[in-house]
Design a protein around this motif. Sequence first.
Motif, PDB file in Angstrom:
ATOM      1  N   SER A  25      37.375  58.728  54.616  1.00 51.53           N
ATOM      2  CA  SER A  25      37.697  57.846  53.499  1.00 51.53           C
ATOM      3  C   SER A  25      38.361  56.553  53.970  1.00 51.53           C
ATOM      4  N   PRO A  26      38.075  55.428  53.307  1.00 55.17           N
ATOM      5  CA  PRO A  26      38.771  54.183  53.624  1.00 55.17           C
ATOM      6  C   PRO A  26      40.170  54.125  53.011  1.00 55.17           C
ATOM      7  N   PHE A  27      40.498  55.120  52.166  1.00 61.86           N
ATOM      8  CA  PHE A  27      41.786  55.129  51.472  1.00 61.86           C
ATOM      9  C   PHE A  27      42.802  55.986  52.211  1.00 61.86           C
ATOM     10  N   ARG A  28      44.047  55.572  52.154  1.00 66.23           N
ATOM     11  CA  ARG A  28      45.178  56.462  52.443  1.00 66.23           C
ATOM     12  C   ARG A  28      45.759  56.789  51.070  1.00 66.23           C
ATOM     13  N   TYR A  29      45.408  57.968  50.600  1.00 64.64           N
ATOM     14  CA  TYR A  29      45.594  58.278  49.188  1.00 64.64           C
ATOM     15  C   TYR A  29      46.696  59.305  48.966  1.00 64.64           C
ATOM     16  N   PRO A  30      47.615  59.047  47.993  1.00 62.09           N
ATOM     17  CA  PRO A  30      48.611  60.065  47.655  1.00 62.09           C
ATOM     18  C   PRO A  30      47.917  61.359  47.238  1.00 62.09           C
ATOM     19  N   ALA A  99      28.077  44.937  53.301  1.00 63.99           N
ATOM     20  CA  ALA A  99      28.200  44.089  54.492  1.00 63.99           C
ATOM     21  C   ALA A  99      29.240  42.998  54.263  1.00 63.99           C
ATOM     22  N   TRP A 100      29.245  42.428  53.055  1.00 62.61           N
ATOM     23  CA  TRP A 100      30.245  41.401  52.701  1.00 62.61           C
ATOM     24  C   TRP A 100      31.642  41.987  52.808  1.00 62.61           C
ATOM     25  N   LEU A 101      31.826  43.181  52.232  1.00 57.60           N
ATOM     26  CA  LEU A 101      33.142  43.819  52.240  1.00 57.60           C
ATOM     27  C   LEU A 101      33.596  44.112  53.666  1.00 57.60           C
ATOM     28  N   ALA A 102      32.706  44.642  54.476  1.00 60.59           N
ATOM     29  CA  ALA A 102      33.054  44.960  55.862  1.00 60.59           C
ATOM     30  C   ALA A 102      33.460  43.701  56.623  1.00 60.59           C
ATOM     31  N   GLN A 103      32.705  42.629  56.430  1.00 61.02           N
ATOM     32  CA  GLN A 103      32.988  41.382  57.142  1.00 61.02           C
ATOM     33  C   GLN A 103      34.328  40.795  56.691  1.00 61.02           C
ATOM     34  N   ARG A 164      49.506  49.826  58.707  1.00 59.95           N
ATOM     35  CA  ARG A 164      48.416  50.688  58.228  1.00 59.95           C
ATOM     36  C   ARG A 164      47.103  49.926  58.063  1.00 59.95           C
ATOM     37  N   TRP A 165      47.034  48.757  58.634  1.00 57.36           N
ATOM     38  CA  TRP A 165      45.848  47.910  58.511  1.00 57.36           C
ATOM     39  C   TRP A 165      45.034  48.018  59.788  1.00 57.36           C
ATOM     40  N   TYR A 166      43.929  48.787  59.717  1.00 57.16           N
ATOM     41  CA  TYR A 166      43.060  49.006  60.869  1.00 57.16           C
ATOM     42  C   TYR A 166      41.670  48.478  60.511  1.00 57.16           C
ATOM     43  N   PRO A 167      41.449  47.170  60.621  1.00 58.32           N
ATOM     44  CA  PRO A 167      40.210  46.578  60.108  1.00 58.32           C
ATOM     45  C   PRO A 167      38.931  47.134  60.722  1.00 58.32           C
ATOM     46  N   LYS A 168      38.892  47.338  62.034  1.00 59.58           N
ATOM     47  CA  LYS A 168      37.662  47.857  62.659  1.00 59.58           C
ATOM     48  C   LYS A 168      37.382  49.283  62.202  1.00 59.58           C
ATOM     49  N   THR A 169      38.431  50.086  62.094  1.00 55.10           N
ATOM     50  CA  THR A 169      38.257  51.460  61.612  1.00 55.10           C
ATOM     51  C   THR A 169      37.756  51.471  60.180  1.00 55.10           C
ATOM     52  N   LEU A 170      38.334  50.612  59.340  1.00 56.67           N
ATOM     53  CA  LEU A 170      37.904  50.525  57.942  1.00 56.67           C
ATOM     54  C   LEU A 170      36.448  50.075  57.849  1.00 56.67           C
ATOM     55  N   GLU A 171      36.082  49.100  58.663  1.00 59.73           N
ATOM     56  CA  GLU A 171      34.698  48.632  58.690  1.00 59.73           C
ATOM     57  C   GLU A 171      33.758  49.783  59.041  1.00 59.73           C
ATOM     58  N   GLN A 172      34.093  50.521  60.083  1.00 62.27           N
ATOM     59  CA  GLN A 172      33.239  51.634  60.520  1.00 62.27           C
ATOM     60  C   GLN A 172      33.116  52.702  59.444  1.00 62.27           C
ATOM     61  N   ARG A 173      34.212  52.989  58.771  1.00 60.60           N
ATOM     62  CA  ARG A 173      34.169  54.040  57.743  1.00 60.60           C
ATOM     63  C   ARG A 173      33.297  53.645  56.551  1.00 60.60           C
ATOM     64  N   ILE A 174      33.470  52.432  56.062  1.00 59.10           N
ATOM     65  CA  ILE A 174      32.704  52.064  54.864  1.00 59.10           C
ATOM     66  C   ILE A 174      31.220  51.891  55.191  1.00 59.10           C
TER      67      ILE A 174
END
Length: 304
Positions: A25-30, A99-103, A164-174
């Motif tokens: 998941s791209p979320f860190r969710y409660p 793709a827009w969101l990932a970029q 908690r901001w890991y842009p490359k990881t978030l890109e890969q996940r989404i």
Amino acid sequence: MYQAKLFEEEQHRQIVNVASVPQRSPFRYPGGKTWLIPRIRQWVASMPTKPAELVEPFAGGASVGLAVAFEQLAQHVTLIERDEQVAAVWQTILEGDVAWLAQKIVSFDLTLASAKQLLNKVDLTQQEQALRTILKNRVNRGGILAPGAGMLKEGENGKGLASRWYPKTLEQRILAIAARKKHIRFIQGDGLALLEEYAQREDTAYFIDPPYTVGSKKAGSRLYTHSEIDHERLFAMANSLRGDFLMTYDNDEQVRQLARKYSFDQEAIAMKNTHHAEMTELLIGRDLSWLRQQIQDQMPGSVK
């Protein structure tokens, strides 16, 4: 009583190390359910046939639904979420311009000023709302999206806002989720209403993880934008489902009473919360013998 005590102690020895479970998941969710994934695999394996569909009516970060989709534990997954902030993320990943969101994520220069500028922006497109939701989830304490949540200050290892901001990881996940979108459907709406619509499907399984707003703790009221749930109606709705279901709840006496009212099986399972404190949550279903058998089989000295 002695055997029950041993059973409870064994559960605590088996607390899942979430680092050993793939993070989808791209979320860190409660209230995230990554710790539950090994039990989800066991639950599905206990069914006579693979479910044609897994429905998650209160999807949130959708850790369970994504695990089911990635590991092909069901033929198809349907995620349902009411919160428009969260919905914008799933709609963009599964139906929009991912793709827009990932970029935008990998190119975002995160500072206090840039974060506040995006968080305060109005009249957003769906894609912009998705970007803002992911940012908000990552810079707010505990990932809380509900109104009033504060932003990180010290953060992890003193890294402050970006801890908690890991842009490359978030890109890969989404992008990985988008690559499986043929097997995942998202619906923005009322999870209870969708359960009613699906109730007669025998080939469908349901993972039900509502906001915890019953009992004394009522944590959901401060963690989630939409936290009010008719729990009595939810239990009655679960009782009407023809397919199998697994429900998670706070280990609370009022919840136990509801489970007993509908003759549901229940078991307290050890887990760790976001602060790494050991606690228990309730698993509720029609028959949890598969769970007790798994725990029994893993006890020291058990005969395989």
